[in-house]
Enzyme design. Structure first.
Site, PDB file in Angstrom:
ATOM      1  N   GLU A 198      51.000  -1.827  38.535  1.00 42.08           N
ATOM      2  CA  GLU A 198      51.035  -3.213  38.084  1.00 42.08           C
ATOM      3  C   GLU A 198      52.463  -3.720  37.916  1.00 42.08           C
ATOM      4  O   GLU A 198      53.339  -3.000  37.425  1.00 42.08           O
ATOM      5  CB  GLU A 198      50.301  -3.363  36.743  1.00 42.08           C
ATOM      6  N   SER A 254      41.604  -6.059  29.230  1.00 40.74           N
ATOM      7  CA  SER A 254      41.927  -7.489  29.337  1.00 40.74           C
ATOM      8  C   SER A 254      40.822  -8.355  28.746  1.00 40.74           C
ATOM      9  O   SER A 254      41.049  -9.532  28.434  1.00 40.74           O
ATOM     10  CB  SER A 254      42.144  -7.877  30.801  1.00 40.74           C
ATOM     11  N   GLU A 280      46.805   4.350  30.904  1.00 42.84           N
ATOM     12  CA  GLU A 280      48.146   3.841  31.199  1.00 42.84           C
ATOM     13  C   GLU A 280      49.188   4.929  30.943  1.00 42.84           C
ATOM     14  O   GLU A 280      49.135   5.615  29.931  1.00 42.84           O
ATOM     15  CB  GLU A 280      48.460   2.617  30.341  1.00 42.84           C
ATOM     16  N   ASP A 284      38.696   0.996  30.979  1.00 45.93           N
ATOM     17  CA  ASP A 284      40.009   1.196  30.370  1.00 45.93           C
ATOM     18  C   ASP A 284      39.854   1.927  29.042  1.00 45.93           C
ATOM     19  O   ASP A 284      39.032   1.550  28.205  1.00 45.93           O
ATOM     20  CB  ASP A 284      40.679  -0.159  30.086  1.00 45.93           C
TER      21      ASP A 284
END
Length: 262
Positions: free
Chosen positions: A180, A44, A113, A82
């Site tokens: 999420e 992010s 992810e 991440d």
């Protein structure tokens, strides 16, 4: 605050909720380390720090740079980084990039992810000494393929698919996972379906912890506030007021006065 171990994080399942927050530099990492259990160096940063429209263009080198800064600011806090888009498309690339994380930073774990479709990647990493935090539900790195950021868990089929993803991530060796953008009741079911902590973002209160992007939570980002974000301070307003006060004092030759000169 004593740094958590992976074992200690696992013991927080259905216990004291885990507190996770993003950070991208040493200054904020130091401030957050007094309260946060885990700091996430999120991709992010490509949006909130870099001003880009999504997370996709952030590079491994950029993530490593920011991770080192965070680790210097919060050496006694568990840090997760991440894995950027495109750095874990297969077992070999995932391992090579994760090894860069371990060799070039003090980070404690990587985040990937994907659910069942990424189980082989997670398994390969954990089998080779890399600690992995999973990430299921809404996947920001996949938003183009899905036609936008879409809330998950609206149907029973989606709920069962999320449970399958969570169980696959756990079976592959992840020590915790982020969920999420999932309907709250479904996220609670997902959390109950596994024995490792499930940390929510936009996923309700029936999970094992929460994570927020710090610039959202502190009210620094003005153009858009997601529905799931609570702003604990209007940071943008306070910063603007402080800079405006500084500007006036400089222009009026009020700063620096005798208290701020040698």
């Amino acid at each position: 605050m004593k740094k958590l171990t992976i074992g200690a994080i696992k013991k927080r399942k259905e216990a004291l909720p885990l507190v996770m927050i993003t950070a991208y530099d040493a200054i904020f990492a130091r401030l957050f380390s007094e309260s946060a259990d885990i700091i996430l160096v999120g991709d992010s940063l490509n949006m909130s720090f870099g001003g880009n429209p999504d997370t996709l263009s952030v590079t491994m080198d950029q993530m490593l740079y920011h991770t080192n800064a965070v680790c210097k600011g919060a050496p006694d806090t568990f840090v997760i980084i991440d894995m950027p888009f495109g750095t874990y498309t297969d077992e070999t690339s995932a391992f090579n990039n994760a090894m860069r994380v371990y060799r070039e930073t003090p980070a404690d774990a990587v985040k990937i992810e994907g659910g069942a479709d990424k189980a082989n990647i997670i398994r390969h990493l954990t089998a080779n000494g890399i600690a992995v935090c999973g990430h299921i539900g809404l996947l920001p790195q996949a938003f183009r393929a899905e036609g936008g950021y879409k809330i998950k868990g609206k149907t029973e089929d989606e709920a069962l698919s999320l449970i399958c993803d969570a169980q696959a991530v756990e079976a592959a060796g992840a020590f915790c996972m982020v969920i999420e953008g999932v309907k709250a009741d479904v996220a609670a079911r997902v959390a109950k379906s596994v024995s490792i902590p499930v940390i929510g973002i936009g996923a309700g209160n029936g999970v094992d912890g929460q994570v927020l992007v710090f610039s959202d939570m502190l009210g620094f980002y003005e153009p858009f506030v997601p529905k799931f974000v609570k702003q604990y301070i209007n940071g943008a307003k306070k910063v603007k007021e402080a800079v405006a006060a500084y500007t006036i004092e400089v222009q009026n030759r009020e700063f620096p006065d005798e208290n701020y000169i040698y």
